[in-house]
Design a protein around this motif. Structure first.
Motif, PDB file in Angstrom:
ATOM      1  N   TYR A  91       0.766  -1.275  -0.040  1.00  0.00           N
ATOM      2  CA  TYR A  91      -0.020  -0.147   0.089  1.00  0.00           C
ATOM      3  C   TYR A  91       0.814   1.258   0.027  1.00  0.00           C
ATOM      4  O   TYR A  91       0.606   2.291  -0.808  1.00  0.00           O
ATOM      5  CB  TYR A  91      -0.919   0.085   1.192  1.00  0.00           C
ATOM      6  CG  TYR A  91      -1.807   1.023   1.512  1.00  0.00           C
ATOM      7  CD1 TYR A  91      -2.899   1.224   0.936  1.00  0.00           C
ATOM      8  CD2 TYR A  91      -1.354   2.465   2.007  1.00  0.00           C
ATOM      9  CE1 TYR A  91      -3.868   2.414   1.141  1.00  0.00           C
ATOM     10  CE2 TYR A  91      -1.977   3.580   2.323  1.00  0.00           C
ATOM     11  CZ  TYR A  91      -3.568   3.361   1.743  1.00  0.00           C
ATOM     12  OH  TYR A  91      -4.209   4.647   1.933  1.00  0.00           O
ATOM     13  N   ASN A 303      -9.966 -10.555  -2.909  1.00  0.00           N
ATOM     14  CA  ASN A 303     -10.077  -9.395  -2.317  1.00  0.00           C
ATOM     15  C   ASN A 303      -9.421  -8.649  -1.554  1.00  0.00           C
ATOM     16  O   ASN A 303      -9.071  -8.628  -0.315  1.00  0.00           O
ATOM     17  CB  ASN A 303     -11.432  -9.793  -1.330  1.00  0.00           C
ATOM     18  CG  ASN A 303     -12.667 -10.102  -2.019  1.00  0.00           C
ATOM     19  OD1 ASN A 303     -13.055  -9.865  -3.056  1.00  0.00           O
ATOM     20  ND2 ASN A 303     -13.274 -11.139  -1.481  1.00  0.00           N
ATOM     21  N   ASN A 305      -7.122  -5.126  -1.677  1.00  0.00           N
ATOM     22  CA  ASN A 305      -7.422  -3.662  -2.151  1.00  0.00           C
ATOM     23  C   ASN A 305      -6.446  -2.504  -1.873  1.00  0.00           C
ATOM     24  O   ASN A 305      -6.518  -1.416  -2.061  1.00  0.00           O
ATOM     25  CB  ASN A 305      -8.860  -3.114  -1.387  1.00  0.00           C
ATOM     26  CG  ASN A 305      -8.799  -2.969   0.120  1.00  0.00           C
ATOM     27  OD1 ASN A 305      -7.814  -3.118   0.546  1.00  0.00           O
ATOM     28  ND2 ASN A 305     -10.042  -2.708   0.763  1.00  0.00           N
ATOM     29  N   LYS A 323     -14.395 -11.946  -9.939  1.00  0.00           N
ATOM     30  CA  LYS A 323     -14.086 -10.440  -9.809  1.00  0.00           C
ATOM     31  C   LYS A 323     -14.990  -9.823 -10.898  1.00  0.00           C
ATOM     32  O   LYS A 323     -15.168 -10.575 -11.843  1.00  0.00           O
ATOM     33  CB  LYS A 323     -12.752 -10.235 -10.130  1.00  0.00           C
ATOM     34  CG  LYS A 323     -12.244  -8.662  -9.620  1.00  0.00           C
ATOM     35  CD  LYS A 323     -11.975  -8.928  -8.050  1.00  0.00           C
ATOM     36  CE  LYS A 323     -11.617  -7.500  -7.445  1.00  0.00           C
ATOM     37  NZ  LYS A 323     -11.406  -7.422  -5.916  1.00  0.00           N
TER      38      LYS A 323
END
Length: 324
Positions: A91, A303, A305, A323
């Motif tokens: 991230y 999943n 993100n 998806k």
């Protein structure tokens, strides 16, 4: 005339052989220390892919590395095709934060799929008086090697509890060395962000010096999870470490972070597609290859993100209806 035909046929075989060889794709998966979870998990991925080498012409190898930050940077530079990395650092790299603040957002970074959950594990000698993070003040504590994920995690936790690194006698060494140092009474405690069971934690809890796994809990932890949503609550089963100086049937609260397989958008979509397909379609076999993978399900893999999925992985997940 016959000689000419034989020569042409021989040339044809050699030429077609060279074309076949040219199609062979070699990929390397960056992992972590050989006693950690990343290394065998990377090996498990490579094993599944190499089992279909004749079909995909992909040969995967595994490299032991310094961990998440190294793997992300090496994937971005093209030195590695794939790497295993913590979700928080993925991230930060994608958004140009933390270690990538001066470099800016690394938009070539992409996720292939999610893996096991890791936990920030605080290991301390039983006679150190360390029963929580506030007790680390003044103690000899390994926060993790420079550039490692556990260093970032330990810093997050110290900050959450209002501690500075200067409040401790901080060390910055690889966690694989910590087990020996705590048994030699040269460390009071160490952080290790890792999946369980783990060899270094087992080693630390199995020596002459009694060692325990310290709870990571409290209001500061709740606030940290709200501030940085890639952290989540979890538990480390003490049963995995029968020699630890904890209640034998207990679960030690901590915070967890998902490990991911990451790559670069420069890596061809068909290569990423093949690797995604082989791991997902053999998930039950994959889960048996290391205990840390035991709780993994396809939902965990899809999943994610913290950064975009690679187009090759996304294509596979869309084909399977996983998806939109």
């Amino acid at each position: 005339m016959k000689k000419i035909l034989v020569m042409l046929m021989a040339f044809s075989v050699i030429f077609s052989g060279s074309i076949f060889a040219a199609k062979q794709t070699f990929v390397t998966i960056g992992t972590g220390g050989v006693t950690g979870v990343y290394y065998p998990v990377g090996g498990a991925i490579a094993r599944l892919v190499n089992a279909k080498k004749a079909q995909y012409n992909i040969k995967a190898t595994v490299e032991s590395t310094g961990g998440s930050v190294y793997n992300i940077n090496s994937v971005l530079s093209g030195d590695l095709e794939f790497g295993i990395a913590q979700a928080d650092l993925t991230y930060q790299a994608y958004h140009g934060q933390g270690a990538w603040k001066d470099k800016g957002a690394q938009k070539k970074l992409a996720v292939v799929f999610g893996l096991h959950n890791e936990f920030v594990t605080l290991v301390a000698s039983a006679n150190s008086g360390i029963n929580g993070i506030p007790d680390l003040k003044g103690k000899r504590v390994n926060l993790g090697g420079v550039g490692s994920g556990q260093l970032e995690n330990s810093r997050d936790l110290l900050k959450a509890f209002g501690l500075k690194e200067s409040d401790l006698k901080a060390e910055y060494i690889k966690p694989v060395e910590s087990a020996g140092l705590i048994q030699d009474e040269r460390l009071d405690a160490f952080f290790y962000t890792v999946g369980h069971p783990n060899g270094s934690v087992s080693e630390a809890t199995s020596g002459r010096i009694k060692v325990k796994i310290v709870p990571i809990t409290g209001t500061p932890v709740e606030k940290l999870i709200k501030e940085l949503p890639y952290y989540s609550k979890g538990y480390i089963p003490v049963s995995l470490y029968p020699n630890a100086a904890n209640a034998k049937d207990g679960k030690v609260p901590s915070i967890g972070i998902q490990a991911l397989l990451v790559t670069s958008t420069d890596v061809p979509a068909d290569v990423v597609y093949a690797i995604t397909k082989e791991v997902v379609e053999n998930i039950q076999e994959f889960k048996k290859l290391h205990p840390a993978l035991g709780g993994l399900d396809i939902e965990d893999m899809v999943n994610v993100n913290v950064a975009p999925l690679h187009p090759g992985a996304l294509k596979y997940f869309k084909e399977k209806g996983l998806k939109k």
